[in-house]
Design a protein around this motif. Sequence first.
Motif, PDB file in Angstrom:
ATOM      1  N   MET A   1       0.845  -1.175   0.000  1.00 23.43           N
ATOM      2  CA  MET A   1       0.000   0.000   0.000  1.00 23.43           C
ATOM      3  C   MET A   1       0.894   1.242   0.000  1.00 23.43           C
ATOM      4  O   MET A   1       1.897   1.287   0.691  1.00 23.43           O
ATOM      5  N   THR A   2       0.525   2.225  -0.761  1.00 24.81           N
ATOM      6  CA  THR A   2       1.296   3.465  -0.830  1.00 24.81           C
ATOM      7  C   THR A   2       0.446   4.641  -0.381  1.00 24.81           C
ATOM      8  O   THR A   2      -0.783   4.565  -0.343  1.00 24.81           O
ATOM      9  N   VAL A   3       1.121   5.737  -0.060  1.00 25.67           N
ATOM     10  CA  VAL A   3       0.462   6.946   0.414  1.00 25.67           C
ATOM     11  C   VAL A   3       0.899   8.107  -0.467  1.00 25.67           C
ATOM     12  O   VAL A   3       2.098   8.341  -0.633  1.00 25.67           O
ATOM     13  N   ASN A   4      -0.058   8.810  -1.043  1.00 23.98           N
ATOM     14  CA  ASN A   4       0.246  10.009  -1.822  1.00 23.98           C
ATOM     15  C   ASN A   4       0.323  11.208  -0.884  1.00 23.98           C
ATOM     16  O   ASN A   4      -0.589  11.437  -0.093  1.00 23.98           O
ATOM     17  N   CYS A   5       1.411  11.961  -0.979  1.00 23.60           N
ATOM     18  CA  CYS A   5       1.605  13.137  -0.135  1.00 23.60           C
ATOM     19  C   CYS A   5       1.981  14.327  -1.002  1.00 23.60           C
ATOM     20  O   CYS A   5       2.634  14.184  -2.025  1.00 23.60           O
ATOM     21  N   ARG A   6       1.572  15.498  -0.578  1.00 24.88           N
ATOM     22  CA  ARG A   6       2.014  16.735  -1.216  1.00 24.88           C
ATOM     23  C   ARG A   6       3.186  17.236  -0.394  1.00 24.88           C
ATOM     24  O   ARG A   6       3.100  17.369   0.817  1.00 24.88           O
ATOM     25  N   ILE A   7       4.313  17.500  -1.076  1.00 25.04           N
ATOM     26  CA  ILE A   7       5.550  17.894  -0.409  1.00 25.04           C
ATOM     27  C   ILE A   7       5.818  19.378  -0.631  1.00 25.04           C
ATOM     28  O   ILE A   7       5.757  19.869  -1.759  1.00 25.04           O
ATOM     29  N   SER A   8       6.131  20.071   0.450  1.00 23.65           N
ATOM     30  CA  SER A   8       6.527  21.475   0.401  1.00 23.65           C
ATOM     31  C   SER A   8       7.932  21.570   1.009  1.00 23.65           C
ATOM     32  O   SER A   8       8.153  21.128   2.132  1.00 23.65           O
ATOM     33  N   ASP A  14       5.840  26.546  -4.327  1.00 18.57           N
ATOM     34  CA  ASP A  14       5.620  25.398  -5.199  1.00 18.57           C
ATOM     35  C   ASP A  14       5.644  24.115  -4.370  1.00 18.57           C
ATOM     36  O   ASP A  14       6.358  24.000  -3.397  1.00 18.57           O
ATOM     37  N   ALA A  15       4.825  23.167  -4.749  1.00 20.61           N
ATOM     38  CA  ALA A  15       4.749  21.887  -4.056  1.00 20.61           C
ATOM     39  C   ALA A  15       4.642  20.793  -5.107  1.00 20.61           C
ATOM     40  O   ALA A  15       4.262  21.042  -6.249  1.00 20.61           O
ATOM     41  N   THR A  16       4.980  19.586  -4.703  1.00 22.08           N
ATOM     42  CA  THR A  16       4.926  18.464  -5.622  1.00 22.08           C
ATOM     43  C   THR A  16       4.306  17.258  -4.924  1.00 22.08           C
ATOM     44  O   THR A  16       4.310  17.183  -3.697  1.00 22.08           O
ATOM     45  N   ASP A  17       3.768  16.338  -5.690  1.00 23.93           N
ATOM     46  CA  ASP A  17       3.195  15.116  -5.140  1.00 23.93           C
ATOM     47  C   ASP A  17       4.239  14.016  -5.153  1.00 23.93           C
ATOM     48  O   ASP A  17       4.968  13.839  -6.132  1.00 23.93           O
ATOM     49  N   VAL A  18       4.327  13.282  -4.053  1.00 20.43           N
ATOM     50  CA  VAL A  18       5.291  12.190  -3.906  1.00 20.43           C
ATOM     51  C   VAL A  18       4.557  10.999  -3.308  1.00 20.43           C
ATOM     52  O   VAL A  18       3.673  11.161  -2.470  1.00 20.43           O
ATOM     53  N   VAL A  19       4.937   9.803  -3.731  1.00 19.60           N
ATOM     54  CA  VAL A  19       4.351   8.572  -3.201  1.00 19.60           C
ATOM     55  C   VAL A  19       5.343   7.938  -2.232  1.00 19.60           C
ATOM     56  O   VAL A  19       6.515   7.750  -2.562  1.00 19.60           O
ATOM     57  N   PHE A  20       4.880   7.627  -1.017  1.00 26.65           N
ATOM     58  CA  PHE A  20       5.683   6.967   0.004  1.00 26.65           C
ATOM     59  C   PHE A  20       5.064   5.617   0.332  1.00 26.65           C
ATOM     60  O   PHE A  20       3.873   5.398   0.109  1.00 26.65           O
ATOM     61  N   GLN A  21       5.853   4.733   0.908  1.00 32.50           N
ATOM     62  CA  GLN A  21       5.340   3.452   1.391  1.00 32.50           C
ATOM     63  C   GLN A  21       4.546   3.643   2.684  1.00 32.50           C
ATOM     64  O   GLN A  21       3.641   2.879   2.971  1.00 32.50           O
ATOM     65  N   ALA A  22       4.903   4.653   3.456  1.00 28.62           N
ATOM     66  CA  ALA A  22       4.197   5.009   4.693  1.00 28.62           C
ATOM     67  C   ALA A  22       4.373   6.508   4.887  1.00 28.62           C
ATOM     68  O   ALA A  22       5.294   7.107   4.344  1.00 28.62           O
ATOM     69  N   VAL A  23       3.498   7.109   5.668  1.00 22.48           N
ATOM     70  CA  VAL A  23       3.591   8.549   5.925  1.00 22.48           C
ATOM     71  C   VAL A  23       4.873   8.813   6.717  1.00 22.48           C
ATOM     72  O   VAL A  23       5.102   8.189   7.756  1.00 22.48           O
ATOM     73  N   PRO A  24       5.730   9.717   6.222  1.00 21.20           N
ATOM     74  CA  PRO A  24       6.957  10.028   6.962  1.00 21.20           C
ATOM     75  C   PRO A  24       6.637  10.693   8.300  1.00 21.20           C
ATOM     76  O   PRO A  24       5.626  11.375   8.438  1.00 21.20           O
ATOM     77  N   ARG A  25       7.506  10.483   9.264  1.00 21.67           N
ATOM     78  CA  ARG A  25       7.324  11.058  10.601  1.00 21.67           C
ATOM     79  C   ARG A  25       8.191  12.300  10.766  1.00 21.67           C
ATOM     80  O   ARG A  25       9.231  12.440  10.145  1.00 21.67           O
ATOM     81  N   ILE A  26       7.760  13.173  11.649  1.00 23.38           N
ATOM     82  CA  ILE A  26       8.529  14.385  11.953  1.00 23.38           C
ATOM     83  C   ILE A  26       9.909  13.977  12.452  1.00 23.38           C
ATOM     84  O   ILE A  26      10.043  13.081  13.283  1.00 23.38           O
ATOM     85  N   GLY A  27      10.935  14.624  11.911  1.00 18.15           N
ATOM     86  CA  GLY A  27      12.306  14.334  12.291  1.00 18.15           C
ATOM     87  C   GLY A  27      12.966  13.294  11.410  1.00 18.15           C
ATOM     88  O   GLY A  27      14.186  13.156  11.410  1.00 18.15           O
ATOM     89  N   GLU A  28      12.178  12.563  10.649  1.00 17.42           N
ATOM     90  CA  GLU A  28      12.709  11.526   9.766  1.00 17.42           C
ATOM     91  C   GLU A  28      13.394  12.159   8.552  1.00 17.42           C
ATOM     92  O   GLU A  28      12.988  13.212   8.070  1.00 17.42           O
ATOM     93  N   SER A  29      14.422  11.508   8.065  1.00 14.74           N
ATOM     94  CA  SER A  29      15.119  11.960   6.873  1.00 14.74           C
ATOM     95  C   SER A  29      14.533  11.237   5.665  1.00 14.74           C
ATOM     96  O   SER A  29      14.327  10.022   5.707  1.00 14.74           O
TER      97      SER A  29
END
Length: 68
Positions: A1-8, A14-29
């Motif tokens: 399962m993937t998660v679509n996120c808008r990245i700023s 300007d922002a872009t859409d990125v697909v992640f395997q899971a929602v990134p957490r605060i502080g994560e690289s």
Amino acid sequence: MTVNCRISIDNRPDATDVVFQAVPRIGESVSLSVYGSAQDLRVSRVVHVPDGTLEGAAIIVEVTTNIL
């Protein structure tokens, strides 16, 4: 399962859409391609914005180039 996120990046308008395997957490690289080159970015904020549809919520991930 993937998660679509808008990245700023660094609060730029300007922002872009990125697909992640899971929602990134605060502080994560995360590594993203920015203008054709890979960059390591730090997640500074994650916002879930309900959109009122059956698909769930939109997810906005703010990242920074300043690795803390």
